[in-house]
Structure formats: structure tokens, C-alpha cells
Design an enzyme around this catalytic site. Structure first.
Site, PDB file in Angstrom:
ATOM      1  N   ARG A 232       0.840  -1.201   0.000  1.00  0.00           N
ATOM      2  CA  ARG A 232       0.000   0.000   0.000  1.00  0.00           C
ATOM      3  C   ARG A 232       0.875   1.250   0.000  1.00  0.00           C
ATOM      4  O   ARG A 232       0.623   2.212  -0.717  1.00  0.00           O
ATOM      5  CB  ARG A 232      -0.906   0.006   1.245  1.00  0.00           C
ATOM      6  CG  ARG A 232      -2.113  -0.892   1.134  1.00  0.00           C
ATOM      7  CD  ARG A 232      -3.097  -0.640   2.264  1.00  0.00           C
ATOM      8  NE  ARG A 232      -2.713  -1.263   3.517  1.00  0.00           N
ATOM      9  CZ  ARG A 232      -3.052  -2.509   3.872  1.00  0.00           C
ATOM     10  NH1 ARG A 232      -3.780  -3.245   3.056  1.00  0.00           N
ATOM     11  NH2 ARG A 232      -2.690  -3.000   5.028  1.00  0.00           N
TER      12      ARG A 232
ATOM     13  N   SER B 199     -17.072  -6.150  -4.919  1.00  0.00           N
ATOM     14  CA  SER B 199     -18.394  -6.782  -5.000  1.00  0.00           C
ATOM     15  C   SER B 199     -19.149  -6.752  -3.664  1.00  0.00           C
ATOM     16  O   SER B 199     -20.358  -6.939  -3.633  1.00  0.00           O
ATOM     17  CB  SER B 199     -18.256  -8.233  -5.482  1.00  0.00           C
ATOM     18  OG  SER B 199     -17.437  -8.948  -4.589  1.00  0.00           O
TER      19      SER B 199
ATOM     20  N   ASP C 201      -5.894  -6.953  -6.838  1.00  0.00           N
ATOM     21  CA  ASP C 201      -5.597  -7.727  -5.617  1.00  0.00           C
ATOM     22  C   ASP C 201      -6.752  -8.698  -5.349  1.00  0.00           C
ATOM     23  O   ASP C 201      -7.504  -8.532  -4.386  1.00  0.00           O
ATOM     24  CB  ASP C 201      -5.387  -6.760  -4.434  1.00  0.00           C
ATOM     25  CG  ASP C 201      -4.955  -7.488  -3.173  1.00  0.00           C
ATOM     26  OD1 ASP C 201      -4.460  -8.626  -3.271  1.00  0.00           O
ATOM     27  OD2 ASP C 201      -5.124  -6.918  -2.078  1.00  0.00           O
TER      28      ASP C 201
ATOM     29  N   CYS D 106      -2.560 -14.173  -4.115  1.00  0.00           N
ATOM     30  CA  CYS D 106      -2.333 -14.697  -2.757  1.00  0.00           C
ATOM     31  C   CYS D 106      -2.642 -16.194  -2.713  1.00  0.00           C
ATOM     32  O   CYS D 106      -2.856 -16.762  -1.659  1.00  0.00           O
ATOM     33  CB  CYS D 106      -3.172 -13.928  -1.742  1.00  0.00           C
ATOM     34  SG  CYS D 106      -4.934 -14.028  -2.050  1.00  0.00           S
TER      35      CYS D 106
HETATM   36  N1  SAH Z   1      -6.851  -4.883  -1.673  1.00  0.00           N
HETATM   37  C1  SAH Z   1      -7.539  -5.126  -0.441  1.00  0.00           C
HETATM   38  C2  SAH Z   1      -7.781  -6.602  -0.187  1.00  0.00           C
HETATM   39  C3  SAH Z   1      -8.511  -7.326  -1.293  1.00  0.00           C
HETATM   40  S1  SAH Z   1      -9.187  -8.862  -0.820  1.00  0.00           S
HETATM   41  C4  SAH Z   1      -6.782  -4.487   0.711  1.00  0.00           C
HETATM   42  O1  SAH Z   1      -5.569  -4.216   0.596  1.00  0.00           O
HETATM   43  O2  SAH Z   1      -7.381  -4.278   1.760  1.00  0.00           O
HETATM   44  C5  SAH Z   1     -10.202  -9.272  -2.165  1.00  0.00           C
HETATM   45  C6  SAH Z   1     -11.501  -8.489  -2.261  1.00  0.00           C
HETATM   46  O3  SAH Z   1     -12.127  -8.834  -3.490  1.00  0.00           O
HETATM   47  C7  SAH Z   1     -12.541  -8.808  -1.190  1.00  0.00           C
HETATM   48  O4  SAH Z   1     -12.934  -7.608  -0.589  1.00  0.00           O
HETATM   49  C8  SAH Z   1     -13.729  -9.444  -1.937  1.00  0.00           C
HETATM   50  O5  SAH Z   1     -14.989  -9.037  -1.414  1.00  0.00           O
HETATM   51  C9  SAH Z   1     -13.551  -8.886  -3.308  1.00  0.00           C
HETATM   52  N2  SAH Z   1     -14.047  -9.702  -4.432  1.00  0.00           N
HETATM   53  C10 SAH Z   1     -13.977 -11.049  -4.571  1.00  0.00           C
HETATM   54  N3  SAH Z   1     -14.409 -11.421  -5.792  1.00  0.00           N
HETATM   55  C11 SAH Z   1     -14.739 -10.281  -6.443  1.00  0.00           C
HETATM   56  C12 SAH Z   1     -15.218  -9.999  -7.753  1.00  0.00           C
HETATM   57  N4  SAH Z   1     -15.421 -10.975  -8.653  1.00  0.00           N
HETATM   58  N5  SAH Z   1     -15.438  -8.720  -8.095  1.00  0.00           N
HETATM   59  C13 SAH Z   1     -15.229  -7.720  -7.202  1.00  0.00           C
HETATM   60  N6  SAH Z   1     -14.750  -7.925  -5.967  1.00  0.00           N
HETATM   61  C14 SAH Z   1     -14.500  -9.185  -5.585  1.00  0.00           C
END
Ligand code: SAH
Length: 395
Positions: A211, A250, A299, A339
Site C-alpha cells: 500500500r 463486490s 488484488d 495470494c
Molecule cells: N486490496 C484489499 C484486499 C482485497 S481482498 C486491501 O488491501 O485491503 C479481495 C476483495 O475482493 C474482497 O474484498 C472481496 O470481497 C472482493 N471480491 C472477490 N471477488 C470479487 C469480484 N469478482 N469482483 C469484485 N470484488 C471481488
């Protein structure tokens, strides 16, 4: 000496001699003494050489998890107190600019199956193995004493517990469950963390350094933060002077908290666009609108929890990375992560390279990224390295 013991099959001691901390069921010739779930057993090679003391997990393929390599140091409350104190003391190096960090990272800290994250004065624990579960009360008592935290909350509501024959569980272990969110400071920014309903223990602490890296790279850029969760990357991009950020996520709850986090850091609402949408569809939408971004973050959640899912996951990674490359303005940066334990760094790099090729974008890797240092990786336990990222620059 423990009353129960495991004797390995001939020639199955090598991983333990290399100090890999797992005893697989297939390597075991015999279990003597009917150990209870989580009880400590002595582990011997077939020739009766002592190897380790381990927590016994009768239902798991990982039948034993090593506490220590010596027959002399008893595994008891004092042992756990010493190990917890040592581990937590070593974390102070990362506390300077944040009051949220991982205090205990399981096997890599010699505490198999135990995860402890600190959010200001609240600790959040996960007991992921029979051994960690066995010592739960002792661990909680020690944690409260060592850290002085009044609230200890459990988030053992994870799938892997079932492999250990344990039920999912969550709730307050000390103090009352936090009402609403807990506020943390991370590298001069404020974030609200929902430790009760949020993902994992509430926040993706493993991305802290990344970040910060995004903050350093964001000045003047149009930023797209895909899979934004509660806005960690987007907020850092704005802090670094991004022209504008678009968040795609989402989960409505995560996005609502992202909005609060942006406001908490005094960013004007007109510099952020928050989209509750599926990233796969949203990226196609941007493509159809011919939108471009100067910095895109991908991510996604774990597409491949194990190697068995690698092929399907590879297609999903390729899809979003290809679309992202197409949306990059010339000279733009793609910060892309995986991850998934089932997708190693080499495979991930290949997937991203294939995506650039198919998007007809010439790109190079500027940096390789990993999990923050409060999520250490024991050298004898490479399984702990799960987060990999690349910063790619399009020409
Ligand atoms: N970048 C964030 C962590 C991401 S975790 C940070 O640093 O805090 C992954 C995220 O993707 C979760 O919040 C999950 O709700 C979301 N997610 C999972 N599948 C998704 C999709 N198909 N479209 C949009 N969001 C999604």
C-alpha cells in the site's frame, strides 16, 4: 518425555531433519499411547532417533505439528509464554508507524496454527490447528498479559479448521466484542477495521508495504483499485497525490467501509468513484467505454487455495491481467497480486507475461512484491510465502 509417541516409517525422517514442521500421516508407522487431539507427542525416526515434540492432530493429513526439536524443553504453559513473548518482542521493529500488525504468524514463528493480529488495543486470534486449540486458554491468558490488550476476539471461522476436526468459532475471549469498528493508524493514515464481520481478522495487514509503495507511485495518476475491500490501496493512492481513484468491489459492506475510510482521511468525495461490481464485468465495461488508467491495482481473492485449482485460477488471473493491460495508458503501471498458495511466483509471472502478450502491450517488471515483514516466512517452511506481486510498467 511425553506419554504418547509417533514412530515414522523407515526413511521418512528427512523433512523433519531439515526442520520442516509437519508430520504427514503417510509417513507414520505407529502411534503409541492414544494421544488426545492437540496433545504433545514425541516423534521418533524408525531407528528410534528422537526428532521432535509435536501437537497430535488425529483427523488431519498433517498428523503432527512441531513445537520444538529438543526432547528436554517441555511443552507447557511456560514454554508457550516464552515463545509468545519472544515472538511479540521481535515485532516491535514494525510498530513505529502502525498500531496494527501481525504479532504471531503460525509455523513461521514456531507456533503452528496460531495467528494473532493486533488492531490498536484489540487482539484478534485464529486457532487453526488441534495443537493451537489444545492450548487456547493458556495462549489467550499469555497474550493478554504480554500485550496488555483488554479485548481478545476469536475469528476461527475458517474452512481449514474442519481439516483438523474442529468447528468454526468466533466471539470474544476477553473483554466485550467490539461494537462497530476498531480504528487503527497505518503509516500516518487512519482506517476503520471491522474485526467481527470483516474478512480474515478484519484487514489485509499483509499488504501494508505494498500500500505504501502505491502511495509513492500514485502522484498525478488516474488510479483503478480492483478488489478494493475497505479501500486500503485507494486511500494510499490519494494520500500520494493521485488525481482520482476508482474502486471496484463486490461486497457492499466492504465498499461502505471504504467510503468511510476515505472520509476519515479527509479526501474529498469527488476524487473517488466507488463501484459495487464484479471486477471481471467492470473491466470489460471500462474497455467498452475506452477508459484508460495510469495505475491499476489487481488484488483478487485466492483463486487457487491449492495446486489442484491452479489451472482454473490461471485462467482467471490471465483474464483480469489481460483486461488491465488493455486499460493502461502509455507508461502506466500495473500492480498485480496473487495470494494463492497453489500459484507460485514463477507461474504467476508467466501468467502475467502471457496476459501482456495477448493484450499486445510491451511491459517490464519494475519490482517484485511480497507480504509485509510482520508475516515472516521461516526458511524451513516455504509454504508461508503466499503473497506475490509484480509492478509492471507498460511502454
Ligand atoms: N486490496 C484489499 C484486499 C482485497 S481482498 C486491501 O488491501 O485491503 C479481495 C476483495 O475482493 C474482497 O474484498 C472481496 O470481497 C472482493 N471480491 C472477490 N471477488 C470479487 C469480484 N469478482 N469482483 C469484485 N470484488 C471481488
Amino acid at each position: 518425555m511425553n506419554p504418547a509417541l509417533i514412530i515414522l516409517k523407515p526413511d521418512r525422517e528427512k523433512p523433519l531433519l531439515r526442520r520442516h514442521p509437519w508430520v504427514f500421516s503417510g509417513a507414520i508407522a505407529e502411534v503409541q499411547g492414544e494421544p488426545a487431539s492437540g496433545a504433545t507427542v514425541d516423534v521418533y525416526a524408525a531407528d528410534k532417533t528422537f526428532l521432535a515434540q509435536a501437537a497430535y492432530s488425529p483427523e488431519s493429513q498433517i498428523r503432527g505439528r512441531v513445537w520444538n526439536w529438543s526432547p528436554d524443553e517441555a511443552v507447557d504453559a511456560d514454554f508457550l509464554a516464552r515463545r509468545l513473548a519472544r515472538t511479540i518482542a521481535a515485532r516491535t521493529a514494525y510498530e513505529a508507524d502502525s498500531n496494527a500488525l501481525r504479532l504471531v504468524n503460525a509455523e513461521s514463528d514456531g507456533l503452528p496454527g496460531l495467528v494473532v493480529d493486533r488492531y490498536a488495543d484489540t487482539l484478534v486470534c485464529q486457532f487453526l490447528s488441534a495443537g493451537a486449540e489444545f492450548w487456547r486458554e493458556t495462549i489467550v491468558e499469555q497474550l493478554a498479559e504480554i500485550t496488555g490488550c483488554k479485548t481478545v476476539y476469536e475469528r476461527s471461522d475458517v474452512e481449514v479448521r474442519s481439516l483438523e476436526g474442529l468447528e468454526a468459532r468466533e466471539g470474544a475471549l476477553r473483554g466485550a466484542a467490539p461494537e462497530g469498528t476498531v480504528q487503527i493508524v497505518e503509516d500516518e493514515m487512519q482506517f476503520k477495521v471491522d474485526v467481527v464481520e470483516g474478512h480474515k481478522t478484519g484487514f489485509y495487514l499483509d499488504q501494508r508495504r505494498n500500500r505504501l509503495r502505491v502511495r509513492e507511485l500514485a502522484e498525478g495518476r488516474e488510479v483503478l483499485d480492483c478488489f478494493s475491500y475497505t479501500g486500503g490501496f485507494a486511500a494510499n493512492a490519494l494520500q500520494g497525490g493521485a488525481a482520482a481513484v476508482t474502486l471496484v468491489e463486490s461486497s457492499a459492506d466492504a465498499l461502505a467501509l471504504a467510503r468511510e475510510n476515505l472520509a476519515l482521511n479527509d479526501f474529498p468525495a469527488d476524487r473517488a468513484e466507488l463501484l459495487e461490481a464484479d471486477v471481471f464485468g467492470a473491466l470489460r465495461g471500462f474497455r467498452d467505454q475506452a477508459r484508460a488508467f495510469d495505475l491499476i491495482i489487481l488484488d483478487p481473492p485466492k483463486f487457487a487455495p491449492t495446486r489442484a485449482h491452479a489451472e482454473k485460477a490461471a485462467r482467471a488471473y490471465k483474464d483480469i491481467n489481460l483486461l488491465a493491460f488493455k486499460l493502461l495508458a502509455p507508461g502506466g503501471l500495473l500492480v498485480t497480486f496473487s495470494c494463492s498458495a497453489g500459484v507460485g511466483p514463477d507461474l504467476f509471472q508467466k501468467i502475467v507475461a502471457g496476459a501482456a502478450l495477448d493484450a499486445e502491450v510491451d511491459a517490464r517488471i519494475l519490482e517484485q512484491l511480497a507480504q509485509a515483514p510482520d508475516h515472516p516466512i521461516a526458511l524451513n517452511f516455504p509454504e508461508a510465502a503466499y503473497l506475490k506481486g509484480l509492478i509492471c510498467e507498460a511502454s
